[in-house]
Every structure is written in C-alpha cells, then in structure tokens.
Motif scaffolding. Structure first.
Motif, PDB file in Angstrom:
ATOM      1  N   HIS A  49      -4.951  -1.412  -2.887  1.00  0.00           N
ATOM      2  CA  HIS A  49      -4.352  -1.989  -1.689  1.00  0.00           C
ATOM      3  C   HIS A  49      -4.426  -1.011  -0.510  1.00  0.00           C
ATOM      4  N   THR A  50      -4.184   0.274  -0.800  1.00  0.00           N
ATOM      5  CA  THR A  50      -4.217   1.276   0.253  1.00  0.00           C
ATOM      6  C   THR A  50      -5.618   1.401   0.835  1.00  0.00           C
TER       7      THR A  50
ATOM      8  N   GLN B 283      -2.776  -8.189   7.349  1.00  0.00           N
ATOM      9  CA  GLN B 283      -1.385  -8.222   7.780  1.00  0.00           C
ATOM     10  C   GLN B 283      -0.867  -6.803   8.000  1.00  0.00           C
TER      11      GLN B 283
ATOM     12  N   ARG C 206       1.795  -3.725   8.103  1.00  0.00           N
ATOM     13  CA  ARG C 206       2.925  -3.280   7.290  1.00  0.00           C
ATOM     14  C   ARG C 206       4.178  -3.197   8.141  1.00  0.00           C
TER      15      ARG C 206
ATOM     16  N   SER D 178      -9.419  -2.207   6.573  1.00  0.00           N
ATOM     17  CA  SER D 178      -9.172  -3.310   7.504  1.00  0.00           C
ATOM     18  C   SER D 178      -8.691  -2.814   8.858  1.00  0.00           C
ATOM     19  N   ARG D 179      -8.130  -1.582   8.913  1.00  0.00           N
ATOM     20  CA  ARG D 179      -7.664  -1.033  10.187  1.00  0.00           C
ATOM     21  C   ARG D 179      -8.771  -0.277  10.929  1.00  0.00           C
TER      22      ARG D 179
ATOM     23  N   TYR E 148      -6.285  -1.610   2.967  1.00  0.00           N
ATOM     24  CA  TYR E 148      -5.526  -1.561   4.218  1.00  0.00           C
ATOM     25  C   TYR E 148      -6.186  -0.610   5.214  1.00  0.00           C
ATOM     26  N   ARG E 149      -6.646   0.538   4.737  1.00  0.00           N
ATOM     27  CA  ARG E 149      -7.299   1.494   5.634  1.00  0.00           C
ATOM     28  C   ARG E 149      -8.612   0.939   6.171  1.00  0.00           C
TER      29      ARG E 149
ATOM     30  N   TYR F 186      -5.087  -8.491   3.602  1.00  0.00           N
ATOM     31  CA  TYR F 186      -4.925  -7.087   3.966  1.00  0.00           C
ATOM     32  C   TYR F 186      -4.940  -6.882   5.473  1.00  0.00           C
TER      33      TYR F 186
ATOM     34  N   SER G 143       0.843  -1.188   0.000  1.00  0.00           N
ATOM     35  CA  SER G 143       0.000   0.000   0.000  1.00  0.00           C
ATOM     36  C   SER G 143       0.880   1.240   0.000  1.00  0.00           C
TER      37      SER G 143
END
Length: 386
Positions: free
Chosen positions: A309-310, A343, A345, A316-317, A313-314, A341, A184
């Motif tokens: 991907h970014t 996982q 970074r 999923s957080r 990732y956001r 996603y 990401s």
C-alpha cells in the motif's frame, strides 16, 4: 453447532491441486468434479483453495442440519448466511506468553475485540462460489435444477408480494462492504521500523517490497533467475501466472547484494532462505513474524501488505507516474482497484489544512463609518487614521 469435520488438503494427484475430504477422509465427489473444471478454466491454485474453503464451510453446515447437498433449498442457504453472520471464525489460538518478545505485555495486535461473524467479503465470496458451483452441476445434469442460492428474480417477486421495494438492488446473502482507503505506513514510521530490522535479508526484502510494490508471495517465490543486478530489476510471478520484470531502487539492490554476500546462487535456487540450518526456502509466516518482532520496541502493528500500500501511495503521488503506470507496476487487472490509492490520507490532509490556514492572511475587520468622529479618536480606537 457446526462441527469442524472434513478438510481441504493439497493433492498432487489431481489437476486442481486440492481435494475436499469429508469426515471419513474420502474426497467429496461433487466438489472434485467441480475443481477439475476450475483447473480447466485456468483458475490459479490460490483461487481454487479459496473456493474450496467456501465449499468446506457449506459442507460442514449441511452436515450439521442433516441435508444432502443436492437437496439443499433456498431456506437452507438463508440459514447458512445467518450462521456465517453470527458464527465466530477461528483465528488461531492464544499467544504463548513464553514466546512473546516482552513476557507479560501482550502485543497490541492481539488485543482486538473478538469478531462476531465472518467478514462481509467472506460471505459475499461464499455466495459467488455456491452460485457457480450449483450452476455448474445444473448445466452438467449432475445436480439440482433449482439453485439454492436464491436468484434476484425470485427475490424481487417475493419482495413485491410483501410490498417491500426498499432493497430491490441487493440479493439475499449479499452483505454491505465498507469502503475503506488502503492503509499505508507513514515515512517517519517506516524509517524507524527499517532501522530495527534484524538482518540484511530482512532489510533487502522490505526494501524490495517498498520499491516494487509486489505482493509478499510474489517476492518470496523468486529464484536466482529472478534477479538482474545490471539493470536494477527483479522478476516476479503474478497472481494469474504471468511473469513481469519490475524496476527496483538502487538501495534495494545494495541490500540484496549484502544479503547474498559470497553465496553462489544458481538459476533454480531459491533466493530467500532461513537463517538457521538446515537452510530452507523462506515462507511467509517467518517473514511476518520477523516484521512483527522488529516493531516490538516501538509498539506499532504494521503488516507486510501495508508495504505494498505504501509503495502504491508513493507512486500515485508522483506527478510523472500516470494511473495506468501505477496499475502496471501493481499488476492490477482493473484500474478501479488502482484508483483506490489516489485517495488522500487523512494525516496528509490535516497537515495541508494547517499550512493553508497559516498561509491565509487575516484581513482587518471592517470599521464603522466615521461620521462626525475625530481622526485622533479613531486612531486611538483602531490604530489607524482611515
């Protein structure tokens, strides 16, 4: 040497939409029949194209070794796999220095080591395509009864005779695929990159990519009926052909309004157009080039797909988003793909570890038992009277 003969072309006359042509420009009949069945099995056009490219490599290899497709053996398949492992796939010509944004300074993305052999995923996909292709013709009675793609049962018996039981779980041709976490774009890098985009169209596209997590082709195929300004959402066509409304950020819709301006957009009109006349629907290579051009001054080499991907990732957080919610937004068929996603970074772990070490209180070292020492002496040595 495997010559680049034949081609895979778009063909509106057939249901599959693609035809595989031989060296003389004629359709390859076994592949045409196979494509016809793929279309009946509701394969997406992109999937049929990927299958066609795998079969094109196989047909070119068979012509190089002078073997008919119906007479190919298991040894021919093994040679084909070894050729794919050692061949140098074509990835376009060298960049023209006159067309570089900074002549004389090559882009970091072009300074890669030449790849030896096709990617492991490409080889594994070829194995799966050839297996299905020969199984189709065997069932239809139009091909060999023995599949040249060696099956696990044959290989297990061969290894047993050779006394080798170390690779029982992997069939011949199957390659190891490294498991890498999706890459990401860090927030700081994205903010710097966004300010370098050249027009409102590119800003609107990038904002939609990041807020919806849609694929590049899904957003580029939007038309006037795909935008709902009242509810801050857009409609995309997923890989399987289904449509889905995706919520967007208010900022993305503002950039979209700025891009459209006074333009009257019909329901069937393409949403994204080129900036120069004659105006045409925007294609992926043009968007990719604009995204790369914006990164010339900062020296980064992020891709459009990394915006997806970014976004993943956001999402999923976000503690309010479950993994199934993220799966729905991304349009994944299997939740295992979405879990990639989850996982962390490495750079985020690094920062957390730094904070962890700063928060931990360092306890004073244990002092020896005083015994007969005077308290004044201990205070001088250790700074305490205990």
């Amino acid at each position: 040497m495997v010559a680049s003969v034949g081609s895979l072309v778009e063909d509106d006359r057939v249901a599959a939409g693609y035809s595989l042509l031989d060296a003389s420009g004629e359709p390859v009949s076994p592949v045409s029949g196979y494509f016809h069945h793929l279309a009946a099995r509701d394969f997406a056009p992109g999937s049929i194209k990927a299958y066609g490219l795998a079969l094109l490599r196989w047909w070119r290899f068979l012509q190089a070794v002078n073997v008919d497709w119906s007479q190919a053996s298991g040894e021919d398949f093994v040679d084909f796999i070894n050729w794919m492992r050692s061949a140098s796939p074509r990835r376009g010509g060298a960049a023209d220095p006159a067309k570089l944004s900074h002549p004389g300074r090559p882009r970091p993305s072009t300074a890669r080591r030449p790849q030896v052999g096709y990617a492991p995923r490409t080889i594994n996909a070829a194995c799966a395509v050839l297996t299905d292709f020969y199984e189709h013709h065997a069932a239809a009675g139009s091909g060999p009864r023995v599949n040249p793609v060696l099956g696990p049962a044959w290989q297990a018996s061969a290894r047993e005779m050779a006394g080798d039981f170390s690779r029982k779980g992997r069939s011949i041709g199957r390659q190891k695929v490294p498991k890498a976490a999706p890459r990401s774009i860090p927030d700081e890098a994205f903010d710097a990159l966004f300010t370098l985009l050249g027009c409102d169209r590119d800003r609107a596209l990038v904002s939609l990519y990041l807020s919806t997590g849609a694929r590049a082709a899904e957003l580029l195929s939007m038309n006037g009926a795909s935008v709902d300004f009242a509810n801050d959402r857009v409609r995309v066509v997923r890989k399987g052909g289904s449509t889905q409304w995706l919520p967007t950020s208010p900022d993305a819709m503002v950039w979209l309004r700025l891009y459209l301006g006074p333009r009257r957009l019909g329901l069937e009109d393409a949403l994204w157009l080129t900036r120069r006349r004659p105006y045409r629907p925007l294609l992926y290579p043009a968007v990719r080039q604009a995204f790369r051009r914006a990164q010339d001054s900062i020296g980064s080499v992020y891709t459009l797909h990394q915006l997806r991907h970014t976004a993943a990732y956001r999402l999923s957080r976000d503690p309010s988003m479950s993994i199934t919610d993220v799966q729905w937004v991304l349009g994944h068929a299997h939740i295992g793909t979405t879990q990639l996603y989850a996982q962390a970074r490495p750079e985020d772990i690094y920062l957390k570890m730094i904070d962890h070490h700063r928060r931990v209180k360092v306890e004073p070292p244990m002092q020896p038992i005083a015994g007969g020492y005077k308290p004044e002496s201990l205070q001088v040595l250790f700074g305490t009277d205990k």
